[in-house]
Design an enzyme around this catalytic site. Sequence first.
Site, mmCIF file in Angstrom:
data_model
loop_
_atom_site.group_PDB
_atom_site.id
_atom_site.type_symbol
_atom_site.label_atom_id
_atom_site.label_comp_id
_atom_site.label_asym_id
_atom_site.label_seq_id
_atom_site.Cartn_x
_atom_site.Cartn_y
_atom_site.Cartn_z
ATOM 1 C CG ASP A 252 29.183 10.445 -26.016
ATOM 2 O OD1 ASP A 252 28.009 10.172 -26.324
ATOM 3 O OD2 ASP A 252 29.519 10.835 -24.890
ATOM 4 C CG ASP A 253 25.763 11.694 -28.390
ATOM 5 O OD1 ASP A 253 25.625 10.657 -27.709
ATOM 6 O OD2 ASP A 253 25.371 12.822 -28.003
ATOM 7 C CB CYS B 20 25.640 8.458 -22.367
ATOM 8 S SG CYS B 20 25.730 9.821 -23.524
ATOM 9 C CG HIS C 239 27.372 9.609 -18.141
ATOM 10 N ND1 HIS C 239 26.680 10.028 -19.261
ATOM 11 C CD2 HIS C 239 26.741 10.185 -17.082
ATOM 12 C CE1 HIS C 239 25.682 10.807 -18.909
ATOM 13 N NE2 HIS C 239 25.693 10.917 -17.580
ATOM 14 C CG ASP D 40 27.361 6.803 -26.251
ATOM 15 O OD1 ASP D 40 27.246 7.397 -27.351
ATOM 16 O OD2 ASP D 40 27.215 7.390 -25.160
ATOM 17 C CG ASN D 41 23.805 7.718 -27.847
ATOM 18 O OD1 ASN D 41 24.257 7.817 -26.700
ATOM 19 N ND2 ASN D 41 23.855 8.728 -28.699
ATOM 20 C CE LYS E 29 22.285 11.407 -26.340
ATOM 21 N NZ LYS E 29 23.361 12.357 -25.968
HETATM 22 CA CA CA Z 1 26.043 9.231 -26.018
#
Ligand code: CA
Length: 487
Positions: free
Chosen positions: A29-30, A69, A124, A318-319, A348
């Site tokens: 994530d991120d 996300c 999410h 995811d980003n 992001k």
């Molecule tokens: Ca994310």
Amino acid sequence: MKISLSLGWLVLAALASAAPPNIVFILSDDVGYGDLGCYGATKVKTPHLDRLAREGVRFTDAHATGSVCTPTRYAFMSGRYAWRQPGTGIAPGNATILIKPTTPTVPSVLTQAGYATGIVGKWHLGLGTTTPDFNQEITPGPRELGFAYSFIIPATGDRTPCVFVENGRVVGLDPADPIAVSYGVRIGTEPTGLERPDLLKIKADPNHSQTIVNGISRVGYMTGGTKARWVDEDIADTLTQRAVAFLEKQKAGRPFFLYLATHDIHEPMVPHPRFRGTSECGWRGDVIHQLDWTVGEVLATLERLGLAKDTLVVFSSDNGGAIKNTYDDGTNALHARQPPNGVLRGTKGTLYEGGHRVPFIARWPGHIPAGKESAALLGLIDLLPAFATIAGQKLPAGAGPDAVDVSAALLNPAAMGRTSLVLQSNGQQPLALRVGPWKLVGRPNGAAELYDLSTDLSETKNLAATEPARVKELTTLLAAERDKDFH
Ligand code: CA
């Protein structure tokens, strides 16, 4: 789904002799394009991810599809661009399910192929068809979208409810202490970050200053569920342990699919004490070390169980990396040491490459050559048809309408990926379009920007004024893509 690859028959020929592999998809994530050693980072150490890259293929032109996300996760699961469906922006913790349970998804298609399926980590994508009651069995959720086993963070670490949900039930919930969750309207009497900044481990912006859980204020309010609340410092350990347990439970002779969606390195970045101070980039670097440890535990478990050679492992994010304006843990000031997105412009949430170009590594010993690099263009949206092909499963009609089968590129670093890809900002609009080296960045109330990524990966020279014909061509293509209607 479009079949655009002339090398597709090679994939089928290569797979004809092989049993379908297990598939482990680790979605971090991120994590930015510059955050891993194998992508050039020097101020953090990622030996396990670097090893994964040495033993597989490292992709340089892979994209999260969305730049935040929820849209990326929606696109990965369904093979459909999230911007086609209103309401698929960053979801609150009490959102209803965003993907219809009848939609073909990665886990539902792999279930059809005979796989045992499980998700561990961040969801999410909403739960329930009405505002979820976290005191009851919550359905529909991951199970109705194809995961036989689920252990999830309902939304994100910075949002209420701060509990895990296993197979539809909050883990460790005391019925005498029911949970209530609210977004917008204040509930309960527990202190908020705005009222009691003295109780906080890290300062937060007003949006992240609602109910305080474990010394961290959140987006959203919650009451009750006291014994069920997570301790942020332990989330990586908990998710890793559940992922390892899932692998240990698998039976010989049946392939499995594990979707491990880590909390790391999303905010709040609160490393376990054993990782604190281990990097040169503050807590942000320390949680990268924690993420790398998780990957190492998964790889070690596959080896211990004798499954490594029969398992396709894919790692991505995811980003792109964020410049934080939410929690102030002091690490923004350290980005100059090692930019989260490397040479890429933007972060992001933006349409520049730093928003959506992400690390992507694939390893399958004996089927994917070791230590190679691939420049194939692909998106996480493409994993639905790619995994289906690798699993030997035909897709149902209408599945993955925006996805391209990039299985050839996953297996062969010389193979082409997509020829074009639409990218999403933090919202339904604006969008960007990649066609070959060209990138059109849309602007809702202004002139579009045009970049040639083959000579200007950092998007420093807007060529829109000197290339009006190309701007027009790409604008028309993007409009045509936007106007497709799949229902
Ligand atoms: Ca994310």
